[in-house]
Write an enzyme that holds these catalytic residues in place. Structure first.
Site, PDB file in Angstrom:
ATOM      1  N   HIS A  68       0.863  -1.180   0.000  1.00 26.44           N
ATOM      2  CA  HIS A  68       0.000   0.000   0.000  1.00 26.44           C
ATOM      3  C   HIS A  68       0.903   1.235   0.000  1.00 26.44           C
ATOM      4  O   HIS A  68       2.020   1.205   0.533  1.00 26.44           O
ATOM      5  CB  HIS A  68      -0.879   0.030   1.244  1.00 26.44           C
ATOM      6  CG  HIS A  68      -1.953  -1.010   1.263  1.00 26.44           C
ATOM      7  ND1 HIS A  68      -3.107  -0.851   1.981  1.00 26.44           N
ATOM      8  CD2 HIS A  68      -2.046  -2.224   0.662  1.00 26.44           C
ATOM      9  CE1 HIS A  68      -3.876  -1.911   1.836  1.00 26.44           C
ATOM     10  NE2 HIS A  68      -3.243  -2.771   1.037  1.00 26.44           N
ATOM     11  N   GLU A  70       0.918   3.908   1.724  1.00 26.63           N
ATOM     12  CA  GLU A  70       1.336   4.369   3.045  1.00 26.63           C
ATOM     13  C   GLU A  70       2.507   3.546   3.585  1.00 26.63           C
ATOM     14  O   GLU A  70       3.478   4.093   4.103  1.00 26.63           O
ATOM     15  CB  GLU A  70       0.184   4.273   4.059  1.00 26.63           C
ATOM     16  CG  GLU A  70      -1.052   5.036   3.695  1.00 26.63           C
ATOM     17  CD  GLU A  70      -2.086   4.181   2.978  1.00 26.63           C
ATOM     18  OE1 GLU A  70      -1.729   3.520   1.969  1.00 26.63           O
ATOM     19  OE2 GLU A  70      -3.239   4.172   3.420  1.00 26.63           O
ATOM     20  N   CYS A  98      -6.240   2.000   5.712  1.00 29.15           N
ATOM     21  CA  CYS A  98      -6.905   0.769   6.142  1.00 29.15           C
ATOM     22  C   CYS A  98      -6.348   0.356   7.512  1.00 29.15           C
ATOM     23  O   CYS A  98      -5.386   0.958   8.001  1.00 29.15           O
ATOM     24  CB  CYS A  98      -6.669  -0.327   5.105  1.00 29.15           C
ATOM     25  SG  CYS A  98      -4.966  -0.949   5.082  1.00 29.15           S
ATOM     26  N   CYS A 101      -2.485  -0.321   7.384  1.00 27.27           N
ATOM     27  CA  CYS A 101      -1.695   0.904   7.279  1.00 27.27           C
ATOM     28  C   CYS A 101      -1.809   1.748   8.549  1.00 27.27           C
ATOM     29  O   CYS A 101      -0.829   2.355   8.983  1.00 27.27           O
ATOM     30  CB  CYS A 101      -2.120   1.705   6.050  1.00 27.27           C
ATOM     31  SG  CYS A 101      -1.756   0.847   4.497  1.00 27.27           S
TER      32      CYS A 101
END
Length: 169
Positions: A68, A70, A98, A101
């Site tokens: 992801h 992040e 999410c 993260c």
């Protein structure tokens, strides 16, 4: 494709700084979308407001469920800072993180999280879960949401609509 980004609505220096960095995250998200990834971009700036890391979603390209934007940006920032503790840093991301993260952000002891659009399906900051304020969190995270929220949301909605319209019946 970049969504239309309106001019800054407020001329306060803090808002203008957040606006500028989020605009850069939106550009990264567009690149992710063009590469077939969910269009999410993330930028980390240090305490002196210098860019130290930038990333976009790469799950499909890297075949990595943790890729992801992040997480990738936090990893790169840790390398630049030569520390996993990012207390003096700010993370800008186009979509509410999410739970995975959010956990990484808390573990990094991030100074400030700034995000664009809420994620009503998997938001781990305030929409579905509130991990920073949960008893499981060992760090009190400062959060600023809804910076350039409309263009961030539009970018995601347009990308998903295009994906749905091109799927075979």
């Amino acid at each position: 494709m970049l969504p239309e980004i309106p001019p800054p609505a407020i001329d306060h220096p803090d808002y203008l700084r957040h606006y500028g960095w989020m605009r850069q995250a939106i550009i990264l998200a567009a690149a992710a979308g063009e590469a077939g990834e969910v269009p999410v971009g993330a930028i980390v700036v240090d305490g002196n407001d210098r860019l130290i890391a930038a990333a976009e979603n790469r799950r499909e390209r890297d075949h990595d469920p943790t890729a992801h934007a992040e997480v990738l940006a936090l990893r790169a920032a840790g390398q630049v800072m030569r520390s996993w503790r990012l207390e003096s840093c700010t993370l800008y991301v186009t979509l509410e993180p999410c739970p995975m993260c959010s956990g990484a952000i808390i573990q990094a002891r991030l100074g400030l999280l700034v995000y664009g659009a809420d994620d009503p399906k998997a938001g781990g900051i305030r929409t579905v879960l509130n991990l920073p304020d949960s008893p499981a969190s060992n760090h009190r995270l400062a959060v600023l949401g809804s910076i350039l929220e409309a263009p961030c949301r539009q970018q995601l909605q347009t990308w998903f609509a295009q994906r749905r319209s091109t799927k075979p019946a």
